[in-house]
Motif scaffolding. Structure first.
Motif, PDB file in Angstrom:
ATOM      1  N   LYS B 344       0.823  -1.206   0.000  1.00  0.00           N
ATOM      2  CA  LYS B 344       0.000   0.000   0.000  1.00  0.00           C
ATOM      3  C   LYS B 344       0.853   1.250   0.000  1.00  0.00           C
ATOM      4  CE  LYS B 344      -3.609   0.224  -0.666  1.00  0.00           C
ATOM      5  NZ  LYS B 344      -4.800  -0.096   0.048  1.00  0.00           N
ATOM      6  N   ILE B 345       1.986   1.193   0.679  1.00  0.00           N
ATOM      7  CA  ILE B 345       2.800   2.411   0.716  1.00  0.00           C
ATOM      8  C   ILE B 345       3.382   2.678  -0.672  1.00  0.00           C
ATOM      9  CG2 ILE B 345       5.133   1.642   1.328  1.00  0.00           C
ATOM     10  CD1 ILE B 345       4.895   3.785   3.622  1.00  0.00           C
ATOM     11  N   THR B 346       3.708   1.611  -1.393  1.00  0.00           N
ATOM     12  CA  THR B 346       4.183   1.793  -2.760  1.00  0.00           C
ATOM     13  C   THR B 346       3.125   2.517  -3.575  1.00  0.00           C
ATOM     14  OG1 THR B 346       5.291  -0.319  -2.518  1.00  0.00           O
ATOM     15  CG2 THR B 346       5.145   0.580  -4.733  1.00  0.00           C
ATOM     16  N   LEU B 347       1.900   2.036  -3.474  1.00  0.00           N
ATOM     17  CA  LEU B 347       0.820   2.634  -4.261  1.00  0.00           C
ATOM     18  C   LEU B 347       0.633   4.106  -3.905  1.00  0.00           C
ATOM     19  CD1 LEU B 347      -1.696  -0.337  -4.113  1.00  0.00           C
ATOM     20  CD2 LEU B 347      -0.375   0.431  -6.079  1.00  0.00           C
ATOM     21  N   PHE B 348       0.675   4.414  -2.612  1.00  0.00           N
ATOM     22  CA  PHE B 348       0.460   5.809  -2.225  1.00  0.00           C
ATOM     23  C   PHE B 348       1.630   6.692  -2.636  1.00  0.00           C
ATOM     24  CE2 PHE B 348      -3.089   4.652   0.550  1.00  0.00           C
ATOM     25  CZ  PHE B 348      -3.932   5.674   0.201  1.00  0.00           C
ATOM     26  N   PHE B 349       2.835   6.180  -2.500  1.00  0.00           N
ATOM     27  CA  PHE B 349       3.987   6.946  -2.974  1.00  0.00           C
ATOM     28  C   PHE B 349       3.797   7.304  -4.437  1.00  0.00           C
ATOM     29  CE2 PHE B 349       7.346   5.087   0.181  1.00  0.00           C
ATOM     30  CZ  PHE B 349       6.957   6.019   1.116  1.00  0.00           C
ATOM     31  N   CYS B 350       3.417   6.305  -5.236  1.00  0.00           N
ATOM     32  CA  CYS B 350       3.290   6.541  -6.676  1.00  0.00           C
ATOM     33  C   CYS B 350       2.161   7.521  -6.956  1.00  0.00           C
ATOM     34  CB  CYS B 350       3.035   5.230  -7.406  1.00  0.00           C
ATOM     35  SG  CYS B 350       4.414   4.101  -7.263  1.00  0.00           S
ATOM     36  N   GLY B 370       2.368   6.132 -17.908  1.00  0.00           N
ATOM     37  CA  GLY B 370       3.520   5.240 -17.926  1.00  0.00           C
ATOM     38  C   GLY B 370       4.584   5.682 -18.920  1.00  0.00           C
ATOM     39  N   ARG B 371       4.176   6.384 -19.956  1.00  0.00           N
ATOM     40  CA  ARG B 371       5.181   6.844 -20.917  1.00  0.00           C
ATOM     41  C   ARG B 371       5.972   8.013 -20.369  1.00  0.00           C
ATOM     42  NH1 ARG B 371       1.399   6.683 -26.347  1.00  0.00           N
ATOM     43  NH2 ARG B 371       0.494   4.668 -25.823  1.00  0.00           N
ATOM     44  N   ARG B 372       5.297   8.830 -19.573  1.00  0.00           N
ATOM     45  CA  ARG B 372       5.967  10.002 -19.023  1.00  0.00           C
ATOM     46  C   ARG B 372       6.785   9.606 -17.777  1.00  0.00           C
ATOM     47  NH1 ARG B 372       8.098  12.958 -16.502  1.00  0.00           N
ATOM     48  NH2 ARG B 372       7.908  15.165 -16.050  1.00  0.00           N
ATOM     49  N   MET B 373       6.271   8.719 -16.953  1.00  0.00           N
ATOM     50  CA  MET B 373       6.955   8.335 -15.712  1.00  0.00           C
ATOM     51  C   MET B 373       7.020   6.813 -15.610  1.00  0.00           C
ATOM     52  SD  MET B 373       5.030  11.062 -13.201  1.00  0.00           S
ATOM     53  CE  MET B 373       5.992  10.664 -11.760  1.00  0.00           C
ATOM     54  N   PRO B 374       7.835   6.180 -16.452  1.00  0.00           N
ATOM     55  CA  PRO B 374       7.820   4.713 -16.514  1.00  0.00           C
ATOM     56  C   PRO B 374       8.221   4.049 -15.189  1.00  0.00           C
ATOM     57  CG  PRO B 374       9.654   5.612 -17.760  1.00  0.00           C
ATOM     58  CD  PRO B 374       8.791   6.777 -17.396  1.00  0.00           C
ATOM     59  N   TRP B 375       9.214   4.594 -14.500  1.00  0.00           N
ATOM     60  CA  TRP B 375       9.686   3.928 -13.275  1.00  0.00           C
ATOM     61  C   TRP B 375       8.605   3.950 -12.200  1.00  0.00           C
ATOM     62  CZ3 TRP B 375      13.642   0.823 -13.183  1.00  0.00           C
ATOM     63  CH2 TRP B 375      14.655   1.000 -14.141  1.00  0.00           C
ATOM     64  N   GLY B 456      15.495  13.099 -13.429  1.00  0.00           N
ATOM     65  CA  GLY B 456      14.800  12.099 -14.227  1.00  0.00           C
ATOM     66  C   GLY B 456      13.339  12.456 -14.378  1.00  0.00           C
ATOM     67  N   GLU B 457      12.488  11.469 -14.212  1.00  0.00           N
ATOM     68  CA  GLU B 457      11.061  11.712 -14.408  1.00  0.00           C
ATOM     69  C   GLU B 457      10.441  12.506 -13.273  1.00  0.00           C
ATOM     70  OE1 GLU B 457      10.306   7.450 -14.624  1.00  0.00           O
ATOM     71  OE2 GLU B 457       9.007   7.693 -12.897  1.00  0.00           O
ATOM     72  N   THR B 458      11.048  12.414 -12.091  1.00  0.00           N
ATOM     73  CA  THR B 458      10.576  13.226 -10.964  1.00  0.00           C
ATOM     74  C   THR B 458      11.709  13.328  -9.966  1.00  0.00           C
ATOM     75  OG1 THR B 458       8.847  13.481  -9.304  1.00  0.00           O
ATOM     76  CG2 THR B 458       9.607  11.244  -9.708  1.00  0.00           C
ATOM     77  N   HIS B 459      11.448  14.025  -8.864  1.00  0.00           N
ATOM     78  CA  HIS B 459      12.486  14.204  -7.852  1.00  0.00           C
ATOM     79  C   HIS B 459      12.931  12.824  -7.341  1.00  0.00           C
ATOM     80  CE1 HIS B 459      14.514  15.530  -4.265  1.00  0.00           C
ATOM     81  NE2 HIS B 459      14.251  16.800  -4.544  1.00  0.00           N
ATOM     82  N   TRP B 460      14.230  12.653  -7.180  1.00  0.00           N
ATOM     83  CA  TRP B 460      14.704  11.326  -6.757  1.00  0.00           C
ATOM     84  C   TRP B 460      14.167  10.933  -5.387  1.00  0.00           C
ATOM     85  CZ3 TRP B 460      17.524  10.485  -2.334  1.00  0.00           C
ATOM     86  CH2 TRP B 460      18.103  11.608  -1.738  1.00  0.00           C
ATOM     87  N   MET B 461      13.874  11.931  -4.566  1.00  0.00           N
ATOM     88  CA  MET B 461      13.359  11.577  -3.245  1.00  0.00           C
ATOM     89  C   MET B 461      11.933  11.042  -3.308  1.00  0.00           C
ATOM     90  SD  MET B 461      14.821  14.550  -0.797  1.00  0.00           S
ATOM     91  CE  MET B 461      15.546  13.848   0.671  1.00  0.00           C
ATOM     92  N   PRO B 465      12.077   6.046  -2.803  1.00  0.00           N
ATOM     93  CA  PRO B 465      11.325   5.227  -1.848  1.00  0.00           C
ATOM     94  C   PRO B 465      10.314   4.304  -2.532  1.00  0.00           C
ATOM     95  CG  PRO B 465      11.476   7.470  -1.080  1.00  0.00           C
ATOM     96  CD  PRO B 465      12.040   7.470  -2.467  1.00  0.00           C
ATOM     97  N   SER B 466       9.676   4.793  -3.618  1.00  0.00           N
ATOM     98  CA  SER B 466       8.688   3.937  -4.286  1.00  0.00           C
ATOM     99  C   SER B 466       9.372   2.705  -4.857  1.00  0.00           C
ATOM    100  CB  SER B 466       8.001   4.683  -5.435  1.00  0.00           C
ATOM    101  OG  SER B 466       7.982   6.052  -5.215  1.00  0.00           O
ATOM    102  N   LEU B 467      10.553   2.915  -5.465  1.00  0.00           N
ATOM    103  CA  LEU B 467      11.246   1.773  -6.051  1.00  0.00           C
ATOM    104  C   LEU B 467      11.693   0.792  -4.980  1.00  0.00           C
ATOM    105  CD1 LEU B 467      13.314   3.487  -8.877  1.00  0.00           C
ATOM    106  CD2 LEU B 467      11.228   2.130  -9.055  1.00  0.00           C
TER     107      LEU B 467
END
Lengths: 520, 499, 102
Positions: B344-350, B370-375, B456-461, B465-467
């Motif tokens: 769930k935390i992954t989902l909320f982070f994303c 997904g094309r704009r923010m694939p990771w 990259g696609e967004t701030h690394w911070m 954590p999502s990854l």
């Protein structure tokens, strides 16, 4: 050790504030310094009394070597010492706060005040009024302090009457320090109620003397151990009615909200935290000591029912108020109701000391928490120029220390852990459950929910709005930080219950096991 | 006091002290605040690691402080505490990193991070509580410290949600307080004991114990969002994303579920709980919640609301596992405490990253994200597939144990509930995944605001954590049988309970 | 009926009379006077109690003396306050009870 044991610290806790009152009256310019000195020095006799209590049990002292009935005898048991300690703590904090509140620098010298919102009164008159209030506050407050301590140490009905009267008169004069017409009306009403209560009490005292020929509480207890004279319930009823008026138990609470809400902030704090507790203390002495033989279960239940009604009605009124100080004042009406749950619960065999401890811990916790609430309300009012809840949000946000202090006090008032209020409610709850008195459990639960609701009306204020902050009138730092200090003490009461209740047990009129729970 | 006692206190202090320091620091000192936050979080992780090692080797830690006769603060750890404490400590660290990135440049961060640290202190306190009263104290502290986070934005809507939140949770706390006081009147002080602590009064007070159990579940069920006590949860979605993440994965909802586990296992004990006939009711409540939450999630267009109803549903897996009288299902329930947290935390982070980077809040706006923010989308996909129960992800392990456990315990109806729930999970997650990867973007994004410092696609911070959590979802699923995984740990504690 | 008993009953009657006036009369000075009448009633009762025996009992005398001192100071404070109430509100009467939302 004999020297320390014989030192009349009891006289010290009365004489020191009394001397301070005279000094503050004679040297008005030095009054704040005198007040702060007393607030600091009083801890010596207070702690001395505590040490005597712990090491030697209940202490007695005859003033000037004159024995009762004509002399004045003092007695310090656990109950007295604990309350004297409470007065020293709350009174000391309020003194620190008042030094800032009344002693603020002249406003014309500080440019940041030029943007202050317009008040009803001109700048000059407010300044003059404050100087006058400062000159009068300190002698009156120190006098009130002396009266309080004397009351807590008296062991004789007539001395209780005199100290109650001294207390009432100085309290009324303190309310009248606020110059607004509404405050004067409130003070006048308070005075009339207070005098009426005192006279009812005095008539009861006269009846007691007529029937038993003594006014000494322990002697009365012994006398009432035998057959009870028919006049005893009448006397007890008269005294109780007078004291209930002074304690502002529902439905005799009508005078309290205007008086407490319109007084200057330090005075509101003192009245709500300490003064109403004094008459409650006398009630305890009467019902559980002197007249323990005459007090019936039905009468105890009746007091409990009034208390329950106070909890519900006061909380409901607090929910309806649109001014912060009135909200806090009605919260006092509600919280005083809890104290009276002690009567039916302590009377029961299973409740006993648990309920007694719960009720008295409630007194301590409420004193600290309510003082914090009124002091922070005073800071907010000083900063915003008013105390209407609707327009207070920005001010609260600009004063996080005060907001935080208020929040901590609210935690205790609601009864959430860890706080003094939680311990108190926990003890009362256990007493009620242990004796299967479900009705009181329901009252406490409802009161807790309503307290949370009215506290939230204030607690949400710091979070309202997204705009940046406008400048607010500053208040002296000492006001904010003393308030926070007392708020932390309120929280600390959640952790210090074990020793405090051990002290309370010394000479307690109610026995029985402390709280452990579990069926035998 | 030796190190064994102090270490528990230190675990609490490692977030309490940062909270106090952060409140005292001025708003501007951003670097110090971040350093203190991460320092505290790191220290907590290390300390929890030490204790986990100790508990694994049957070492005991405890420390107590008497508040009253019969009322003591007691911190003590067992396998269940460490399961929850490790989860909290790990996710706190990651959420702090995420929150620092998410709130970059926004106002009132001092207040936010101060209460954030307090909230974690309360959560860890709940994990380490050794008796009901200590649990209650931290449970209420959790309520109080999360309120400022829920209303953080200060809008009318968030204040209303905060009011609802407090009404529910304080009501629950009050119910729990009454229940605990009542139990204390019956049984004296109750310490958490593996296998139950009430056997000595089981016969004398069976009806009262039934009432107390019901009150406790009511009180805890508010935070665990058991239907119909879940009303606050979807509304609390107005909070900033890191708060939602923490509320749903670790703090509030989990505290409720954890409390239910405690009450069933360590206060009543499974035997007594089924003896007083409480288990079928609990299982039924959980099953209803699972299905109701999933059904409601289907119709939500707001992504965070869809996730919220998904939480309502998923947390009850824990309760369901506990309520089925049998060791295998219990493993499934307790392990879900951790598994649901990571997923769930992954989902909320994303979801937060989408909102913060592209301004996308609704499912209908997700086309082509997904094309704009694939990771980020990949992490979201892993979390969602895990929720559905696709092997070999974490969620599959849970459902497998719950299913086989229910079969063993002779309650096949549970399998039907699980199947229905999985289908519903798929029905509300797969369209999101499909839209994100396979649909073309409908037009320009609502706001193309790349946070400062993003390369990259967004701030690394936000991404990091999502990854990490997504990777963990894979790892704890794949390597479920390795030592020190949540599954291993759950087996250990269930074995002790069913001895 | 003995003389002391008569005085005692008269004292209680005075108390009741004062109580009635305190509630019924609006003017502040009347209210303050009423309180004084009540006080006098109690004092009379006490004196009657002191006169019961052969030798007058000194304790009630001490009580009455102290009580008079207290009553005088209370009256002084009340009168001073009443003056200020009149100066502020124009009338020497209690203002209507503030409505809760005022």
């Amino acid at each position: 050790m004999t020297d320390a044991a014989d030192t009349p610290f009891m006289v010290g806790v009365i004489a020191l504030p009394l001397a301070g009152a005279v000094a503050a009256f004679v040297w008005p310019r030095r009054a704040p310094a005198v007040g702060l000195c007393v607030a600091g020095l009083v801890w010596i006799p207070v702690l001395g009394m505590l040490i005597q209590l712990v090491s030697h049990g209940v202490q007695h002292h005859e003033l000037g070597g004159w024995a009762a009935p004509l002399g004045i005898a003092l007695r310090a048991d656990g109950l007295s010492v604990l309350l004297v300690l409470m007065v020293a703590l709350v009174g000391g904090t309020v003194s620190g706060y008042a030094a800032g509140y009344f002693g603020e620098v002249r406003r014309s010298t500080s440019p940041s005040f030029s943007s202050s919102p317009p008040g009803g009164d001109g700048e000059g008159s407010e300044d003059g009024g404050r100087a006058h209030a400062r000159a009068c506050f300190w002698p009156l407050w120190l006098f009130l302090w002396a009266a309080l301590n004397a009351l807590l140490l008296s062991r004789d009905l007539f001395n209780l009457y005199v100290t109650l009267e001294l207390l009432g008169l100085s309290a009324v004069a303190l309310v009248a320090l606020a110059d607004a017409p509404v405050a004067l009306g409130a003070a006048m009403r308070y005075l009339l109620v207070s005098l009426l209560g005192s006279l009812a009490f005095l008539l009861g005292v006269a009846l007691v003397y007529a029937a038993y020929g003594t006014l000494d509480l322990p002697l009365l207890k012994a006398a009432l151990g035998g057959p009870v004279a028919p006049v005893a319930p009448v006397a007890l009823g008269l005294m109780t009615a007078g004291l209930l008026m002074k304690t502002a138990l529902f439905p005799l609470h009508f005078w309290l909200p205007p008086a407490h809400a319109n007084a200057p902030a330090p005075v509101s704090a003192l009245l709500s935290a300490l003064v109403v507790k004094a008459s409650f203390y006398v009630l305890l002495r009467l019902w559980f000591e002197a007249f323990a033989g005459a007090a019936t279960g039905a009468a105890m239940d009746f007091l409990g029912v009034l208390g329950a009604a106070a909890v519900l009605w006061g909380s409901y009124q607090a929910l309806c108020q649109s001014r912060l100080k009135l909200l806090v004042a009605y919260s006092t009406v509600a919280q005083l109701g809890y104290l009276f749950l002690l009567f039916p619960l302590s009377g029961a065999a299973a409740g006993g000391f648990t309920a007694w401890a719960g009720g008295l811990y409630f007194v301590l916790a409420h004193a600290c928490a309510k003082a914090v609430m009124f002091l922070s309300a005073g800071s907010l009012m000083r900063a915003a120029g008013h105390d209407r809840l609707a327009g207070l949000g920005e001010t609260v946000r600009a004063m996080p220390v005060t907001a935080f202090a208020f929040a901590l006090a609210a935690v205790s008032i609601i009864g959430l852990p860890p706080s003094g209020g939680f311990i108190a409610k926990w003890l009362l709850l256990n007493a009620a459950l242990g004796d299967a008195q479900w009705w009181w459990v329901g009252v406490m639960a409802a009161g807790t929910g309503m307290a949370a609701a009215y506290a939230l009306r204030v607690l949400r204020l710091p979070f309202v709005g997204t705009a940046s902050l406008p400048p607010v009138r500053r208040v002296p730092r000492s006001m904010e930080w003393t308030t926070l200090g007392l708020a932390l003490a309120t929280l600390g009461l959640g952790f210090t219950a074990a020793p405090l209740l051990e002290w309370l047990r010394v000479g307690a009129p109610v026995g029985g096991p402390g709280l452990v729970g579990g069926q035998p | 006091m030796n190190f064994d006692s102090w270490v528990l206190v230190l675990i609490l202090l490692s977030s309490l002290v940062p909270a106090v320091v952060i409140f005292l620091l001025p708003e501007e000192s951003r670097r110090w605040r971040t350093a203190i936050n991460l320092g505290g979080a790191g220290m907590k992780l290390v300390l929890v690691g030490v204790v986990v090692w100790g508990v694994y080797h049957e070492h005991t830690y405890s420390v107590s402080l008497a508040l009253l006769p019969g009322l003591a603060l007691l911190l003590r750890v067992d396998a269940l505490s460490m399961l929850f404490a490790t989860l909290s400590a790990l996710l706190w660290f990651l959420t702090t990193v995420y929150a620092v990135g998410y709130l970059e440049g926004s106002p009132r961060r001092r207040r936010f991070f101060g209460f954030f640290s307090l909230c974690v202190t309360a959560t860890i306190g709940i994990a380490l509580s050794g008796n009901l009263v200590t649990f209650l104290i931290f449970y209420e502290l959790l309520t109080l410290s999360t309120y400022p986070l829920v209303v953080h934005r200060g809008t009318e809507k968030s204040l209303r949600a905060g009011g609802v939140y407090l009404a529910y949770t304080l009501g629950g706390g009050l119910t729990l307080t009454l229940a605990i006081a009542w139990l204390q009147a019956l049984a004296g002080p109750v310490n958490f004991t593996t296998g139950g602590a009430l056997h000595h009064i089981a016969d004398a007070h069976a009806p009262a114990l039934r009432w107390v159990f019901a009150l406790m579940i009511l009180g805890l069920g508010v935070k665990a969002a058991l239907v119909p006590l879940h009303g606050w949860l979807p509304q609390a979605m107005v909070a900033p994303a890191p708060v939602s993440a923490l509320l749903h994965a670790v703090a509030v909802v989990k505290a409720g579920a954890f409390g239910i586990v405690r009450v069933v296992y360590d206060v009543y004990g499974v035997k007594l709980a089924s003896q007083i006939g409480a288990m079928p009711w609990l299982a039924a409540a959980a099953a209803v919640t699972i299905l109701y939450g999933s059904l409601r999630a289907l119709s939500q267009d707001d992504l965070k609301k869809r996730l919220a109803f998904s939480t309502v549903s998923q947390v009850s897996y824990i309760v369901l596992g506990v309520a089925i009288f049998g060791p295998v299902a219990s493993v499934g329930g307790t392990v879900h405490l951790v598994h649901q947290g990571f997923m769930k935390i992954t989902l909320f982070f994303c979801a937060g990253s989408f909102a913060e980077t592209l301004g996308v809040h609704r499912v209908s706006e997700l086309d082509g994200v997904g094309r704009r923010m694939p990771w980020t989308m990949a992490a979201f996909t892993i979390g969602a597939l895990g929720m559905i129960g696709v092997p070999p992800l974490a969620g599959f392990i849970t459902k497998w144990y719950l299913g086989t456990g229910a079969w063993e315990a002779g309650q096949p109806w549970v399998i039907a509930v699980l199947a229905a729930s999985s289908l519903l999970n798929a029905a509300y997650f797969l369209p999101v995944i499909h839209a994100g990867w396979f649909k073309p973007p409908a037009g320009p994004w609502p706001t193309q605001h790349v946070p400062a410092g993003a390369r990259g696609e967004t701030h690394w911070m936000l991404l990091g954590p999502s990854l990490v959590t997504a990777a963990l979802v894979v790892v704890i699923g794949l390597l479920a049988n390795a030592p020190f995984t949540p599954l291993e740990w759950a087996r250990l504690l269930v074995a002790r309970e069913y001895e | 009926m003995t003389a002391p008993a008569l005085y005692a009953l008269a004292g209680i009657a005075l108390f009741g009379l004062g109580l009635h006036a305190l509630i019924a009369r609006a003017h502040l000075v009347a209210k303050i006077l009423a309180l004084n009448v009540m006080g006098a009633g109690v004092f009379m009762f006490l004196i009657a109690v002191a006169a019961r025996g052969e030798i007058p009992d000194p304790v009630p005398h001490a009580l009455v003396l102290t009580g008079i001192v207290v009553a005088v100071s209370a009256t002084a404070l009340a009168l001073a306050l009443a003056l200020r109430v009149r100066a502020a509100g124009g009338r020497a009467e209690l203002p209507e009870q503030e409505s809760p939302d005022a």
